[in-house]
Design a protein around this motif. Structure first.
Motif, PDB file in Angstrom:
ATOM      1  N   LEU A 177       0.884  -1.302   0.188  1.00 55.42           N
ATOM      2  CA  LEU A 177      -0.104   0.089   0.156  1.00 55.42           C
ATOM      3  C   LEU A 177       0.874   1.240   0.002  1.00 55.42           C
ATOM      4  CD1 LEU A 177      -3.086   0.575   0.104  1.00 55.42           C
ATOM      5  CD2 LEU A 177      -2.729   0.980   2.481  1.00 55.42           C
ATOM      6  N   GLU A 178       1.857   1.261   0.915  1.00 58.04           N
ATOM      7  CA  GLU A 178       2.786   2.511   0.900  1.00 58.04           C
ATOM      8  C   GLU A 178       3.394   2.439  -0.648  1.00 58.04           C
ATOM      9  OE1 GLU A 178       5.493   1.697   3.877  1.00 58.04           O
ATOM     10  OE2 GLU A 178       4.139   2.021   5.490  1.00 58.04           O
ATOM     11  N   LYS A 179       3.947   1.585  -1.087  1.00 63.37           N
ATOM     12  CA  LYS A 179       4.407   1.399  -2.526  1.00 63.37           C
ATOM     13  C   LYS A 179       3.396   2.046  -3.677  1.00 63.37           C
ATOM     14  CE  LYS A 179       6.595  -1.356  -6.151  1.00 63.37           C
ATOM     15  NZ  LYS A 179       6.846  -2.648  -6.405  1.00 63.37           N
ATOM     16  N   ALA A 180       2.146   1.525  -3.482  1.00 68.43           N
ATOM     17  CA  ALA A 180       1.204   2.470  -4.483  1.00 68.43           C
ATOM     18  C   ALA A 180       1.079   3.723  -4.121  1.00 68.43           C
ATOM     19  CB  ALA A 180      -0.069   1.432  -4.087  1.00 68.43           C
ATOM     20  N   GLY A 181       1.021   4.173  -2.811  1.00 69.00           N
ATOM     21  CA  GLY A 181       1.061   5.589  -2.466  1.00 69.00           C
ATOM     22  C   GLY A 181       2.103   6.217  -2.989  1.00 69.00           C
ATOM     23  N   ARG A 182       3.251   5.853  -3.054  1.00 69.03           N
ATOM     24  CA  ARG A 182       4.351   6.539  -3.377  1.00 69.03           C
ATOM     25  C   ARG A 182       4.599   6.894  -4.919  1.00 69.03           C
ATOM     26  NH1 ARG A 182       7.439   3.551   0.517  1.00 69.03           N
ATOM     27  NH2 ARG A 182       7.938   1.997  -1.370  1.00 69.03           N
ATOM     28  N   ALA A 183       3.898   5.746  -5.660  1.00 67.35           N
ATOM     29  CA  ALA A 183       3.594   5.835  -7.019  1.00 67.35           C
ATOM     30  C   ALA A 183       2.891   6.875  -7.440  1.00 67.35           C
ATOM     31  CB  ALA A 183       3.528   4.494  -7.579  1.00 67.35           C
ATOM     32  N   LEU A 184       1.603   6.701  -6.668  1.00 68.09           N
ATOM     33  CA  LEU A 184       0.626   7.607  -6.973  1.00 68.09           C
ATOM     34  C   LEU A 184       1.102   9.045  -6.711  1.00 68.09           C
ATOM     35  CD1 LEU A 184      -2.230   5.672  -5.545  1.00 68.09           C
ATOM     36  CD2 LEU A 184      -2.308   6.596  -7.876  1.00 68.09           C
ATOM     37  N   GLY A 185       1.700   9.358  -5.620  1.00 67.00           N
ATOM     38  CA  GLY A 185       2.291  10.807  -5.349  1.00 67.00           C
ATOM     39  C   GLY A 185       3.128  11.241  -6.441  1.00 67.00           C
ATOM     40  N   GLU A 186       3.935  10.354  -6.640  1.00 64.91           N
ATOM     41  CA  GLU A 186       4.889  10.772  -7.742  1.00 64.91           C
ATOM     42  C   GLU A 186       4.215  10.955  -9.259  1.00 64.91           C
ATOM     43  OE1 GLU A 186       7.602   7.433  -8.018  1.00 64.91           O
ATOM     44  OE2 GLU A 186       8.436   8.018  -5.981  1.00 64.91           O
ATOM     45  N   ALA A 187       3.106  10.651  -9.393  1.00 65.05           N
ATOM     46  CA  ALA A 187       2.187  10.799 -10.746  1.00 65.05           C
ATOM     47  C   ALA A 187       1.384  11.961 -10.367  1.00 65.05           C
ATOM     48  CB  ALA A 187       1.215   9.624 -10.812  1.00 65.05           C
ATOM     49  N   GLY A 188       1.567  12.458  -9.295  1.00 62.45           N
ATOM     50  CA  GLY A 188       0.749  13.827  -9.169  1.00 62.45           C
ATOM     51  C   GLY A 188      -0.683  13.798  -8.351  1.00 62.45           C
ATOM     52  N   PHE A 189      -0.741  12.620  -7.748  1.00 66.21           N
ATOM     53  CA  PHE A 189      -2.346  12.264  -7.121  1.00 66.21           C
ATOM     54  C   PHE A 189      -2.113  12.517  -5.656  1.00 66.21           C
ATOM     55  CE2 PHE A 189      -2.469   9.550 -10.972  1.00 66.21           C
ATOM     56  CZ  PHE A 189      -3.875   9.855 -11.399  1.00 66.21           C
ATOM     57  N   VAL A 190      -3.028  13.227  -5.227  1.00 66.01           N
ATOM     58  CA  VAL A 190      -3.135  13.490  -3.695  1.00 66.01           C
ATOM     59  C   VAL A 190      -3.549  12.241  -2.874  1.00 66.01           C
ATOM     60  CG1 VAL A 190      -3.978  14.943  -1.779  1.00 66.01           C
ATOM     61  CG2 VAL A 190      -3.488  15.907  -3.928  1.00 66.01           C
ATOM     62  N   CYS A 191      -2.892  11.812  -2.075  1.00 67.92           N
ATOM     63  CA  CYS A 191      -3.155  10.683  -1.273  1.00 67.92           C
ATOM     64  C   CYS A 191      -3.073  10.789   0.451  1.00 67.92           C
ATOM     65  CB  CYS A 191      -2.057   9.402  -1.457  1.00 67.92           C
ATOM     66  SG  CYS A 191      -2.026   8.938  -3.181  1.00 67.92           S
ATOM     67  N   ARG A 192      -3.993  10.209   1.114  1.00 69.27           N
ATOM     68  CA  ARG A 192      -4.000  10.304   2.329  1.00 69.27           C
ATOM     69  C   ARG A 192      -4.307   9.021   3.297  1.00 69.27           C
ATOM     70  NH1 ARG A 192      -8.077  10.637   5.835  1.00 69.27           N
ATOM     71  NH2 ARG A 192      -9.810  11.075   4.196  1.00 69.27           N
ATOM     72  N   ARG A 193      -3.739   8.590   4.129  1.00 65.54           N
ATOM     73  CA  ARG A 193      -3.867   7.119   4.781  1.00 65.54           C
ATOM     74  C   ARG A 193      -5.367   7.499   5.644  1.00 65.54           C
ATOM     75  NH1 ARG A 193      -0.119   2.723   5.010  1.00 65.54           N
ATOM     76  NH2 ARG A 193      -1.808   2.003   6.353  1.00 65.54           N
ATOM     77  N   VAL A 194      -6.074   6.378   5.534  1.00 61.67           N
ATOM     78  CA  VAL A 194      -7.445   6.498   6.305  1.00 61.67           C
ATOM     79  C   VAL A 194      -7.073   5.751   7.747  1.00 61.67           C
ATOM     80  CG1 VAL A 194      -9.779   5.480   6.485  1.00 61.67           C
ATOM     81  CG2 VAL A 194      -8.774   6.230   4.073  1.00 61.67           C
ATOM     82  N   PRO A 195      -7.563   6.339   8.690  1.00 57.88           N
ATOM     83  CA  PRO A 195      -7.275   5.783   9.901  1.00 57.88           C
ATOM     84  C   PRO A 195      -7.797   4.469  10.160  1.00 57.88           C
ATOM     85  CG  PRO A 195      -7.958   8.293  10.196  1.00 57.88           C
ATOM     86  CD  PRO A 195      -8.506   7.617   8.841  1.00 57.88           C
ATOM     87  N   SER A 196      -6.901   3.568   9.845  1.00 62.89           N
ATOM     88  CA  SER A 196      -7.212   2.044   9.886  1.00 62.89           C
ATOM     89  C   SER A 196      -6.063   1.202  10.082  1.00 62.89           C
ATOM     90  CB  SER A 196      -8.114   1.601   8.848  1.00 62.89           C
ATOM     91  OG  SER A 196      -8.390   0.240   8.709  1.00 62.89           O
TER      92      SER A 196
END
Length: 341
Positions: free
Chosen positions: A175-194
Motif C-alpha cells: 500500500l505504501e509503494k502504491a501511495g508513493r507511485a501515485l504521489g509521484e504521478a501527481g495524485f493526492v493521497c491520504r492514509r485512512v485511520p485504520s
C-alpha cells in the motif's frame, strides 16, 4: 420545497475512518436517548462493554481507537445512538444509507436486526478480523480508472466514495509503494485511520465462519428501505436472508457513490449524516442534486473533534436545520440540558 411538503429525510451512517477519541461523547449523560442507546450497547456487549466504554470516553484509550476491536463496535454504537436520537425527534426517514459498518447500524435502525443480536454479530466480526494480517487503507483523489495501473494483487479498490475519491486497501508495504507511485504521478493521497485492510481479500480468511452466526439470528424486511453500499440498490429479501451477504461485508468493496446516486435517483432528499465527523456530508455535497440546491445536507456532529459543548451545539443546530426544512421536531438538544448519567 415548501414546509407543507418537506424533502424526505435520508440518514447517512459513516464507517471506518470517521472514528476519533471521544466521538459524540459530549452527548453522553446529556442527551437521554443517545445515552440510553449507548448504555444498551455496552450492556449487550457483556464483558467487553466496560473496556469499550472506558476507551470511548478516554482522551488516550488503552487500546488504540483505530484498532478493529474499538473502531468497528464503537462506530456501530455511535451511529445507532445518533440515528435513534433523530428518530426520537419525530423525524421519520424515507431511507437509510450506511458506509461500511454503518450499513449494519442502518439495518438495526430499520428493524432488520434486533439491537442485541447485532451487537453480538459485530463483536463476533471484530474478534475474527483482529486475527487478520495487519494492513491499511489509502484515500486517493482519483477515479477508479486512474488508480487501476497502480494496483497489485494485494492492493485493491476498497471503496468508491465519489467519482474522484477512491479508497485503496491492502498490506502496509504494497500500500505504501502504491501511495508513493501515485504521489509521484501527481495524485493526492491520504492514509485512512485504520489498522486493517478493510474491503479487501486480505480479510477473507478471517470472515470464514461468520455466515453461520448471521444465519442463526432472525432478520426482517427493513422499514424504511436501506440502500446498500454493497449492491448500490435497496436491500432485497434475498440480500437480507443471505448470511454470506452480511458475513462478507468486511471483504466486499463499498460502493457509496453509486448507492448515493441510486438513492437520489428516487427523488431529492434532505441527507442527514448521523455519525462522527462530516465525511459523508462532504462527499454528498459533491452530488449534482446537492450542488444545484434541490437536495440538502445536514451534519449532526462537528467536522472535527472538540470539547463536549461542540457536540451539543452541533446537534442543536442540526435540529434547527431539519425544522427549517419543514419537519416538525418534537425535542432537541436545547431541551435536554439535564445530565442523566
Amino acid at each position: 420545497m415548501s414546509a407543507e411538503r418537506p424533502l424526505p429525510v435520508a440518514l447517512l451512517l459513516p464507517g471506518q475512518g470517521s472514528q476519533h477519541p471521544r466521538m459524540a461523547a459530549g452527548l453522553y449523560g446529556y442527551e437521554p436517548v443517545f445515552t440510553a442507546s449507548m448504555d444498551e450497547f455496552f450492556d449487550a456487549a457483556g464483558p467487553e462493554g466496560g473496556p469499550l466504554r472506558e476507551d470511548w470516553l478516554a482522551e488516550r484509550p488503552a487500546t488504540e481507537l483505530d484498532h478493529v476491536t474499538r473502531s468497528q463496535p464503537l462506530l456501530f454504537a455511535v451511529d445507532l445512538a445518533l440515528g435513534r436520537l433523530v428518530l426520537s425527534w419525530g423525524v421519520r426517514p424515507a431511507a437509510l444509507l450506511g458506509h461500511s459498518i454503518g450499513e449494519l447500524a442502518s439495518a438495526v435502525l430499520a428493524g432488520v436486526f434486533d439491537p442485541r443480536d447485532a451487537t453480538g454479530l459485530v463483536l463476533d466480526r471484530v474478534g475474527r478480523l483482529a486475527k487478520a494480517p495487519p494492513g491499511g487503507m489509502l484515500a486517493v483523489a482519483a477515479s477508479t480508472a486512474e488508480v487501476e495501473p497502480y494496483l497489485s494483487g494485494d492492493v485493491v479498490v476498497g471503496a468508491v466514495n465519489a467519482p474522484r475519491q477512491t479508497i485503496l486497501a491492502g498490506p502496509d508495504g504494497p500500500l505504501e509503494k502504491a501511495g508513493r507511485a501515485l504521489g509521484e504521478a501527481g495524485f493526492v493521497c491520504r492514509r485512512v485511520p485504520s489498522l486493517s485492510a478493510f474491503h479487501s481479500p486480505m480479510l477473507e480468511p478471517a470472515c470464514q465462519g461468520a455466515a453461520e452466526r448471521f444465519a442463526a439470528v432472525p432478520k426482517r424486511m427493513p422499514s424504511p428501505p436501506v440502500h446498500s453500499a454493497y449492491t448500490a440498490a435497496p436491500l432485497t429479501r434475498a440480500d437480507i436472508d443471505d448470511p454470506s451477504f452480511w458475513a462478507r461485508q468486511p471483504v466486499a468493496p463499498v460502493l457509496f457513490w453509486p448507492a448515493l446516486e441510486g438513492l437520489l435517483a428516487t427523488g431529492d432528499h434532505l441527507l442527514v449524516e448521523v455519525g462522527p465527523g462530516q465525511g459523508l456530508s462532504q462527499v454528498a455535497r459533491r452530488h449534482p442534486a446537492v450542488r444545484r440546491g434541490t437536495s440538502t445536507v445536514v451534519s449532526l456532529l462537528p467536522p472535527r473533534p472538540g470539547p463536549p459543548e461542540s457536540d451539543r451545539t452541533a446537534v442543536a443546530t442540526a435540529a434547527t436545520q431539519i425544522r427549517a426544512a419543514g419537519h416538525a421536531i418534537t425535542a432537541h438538544a436545547d431541551s435536554h440540558g439535564v445530565p442523566t448519567a
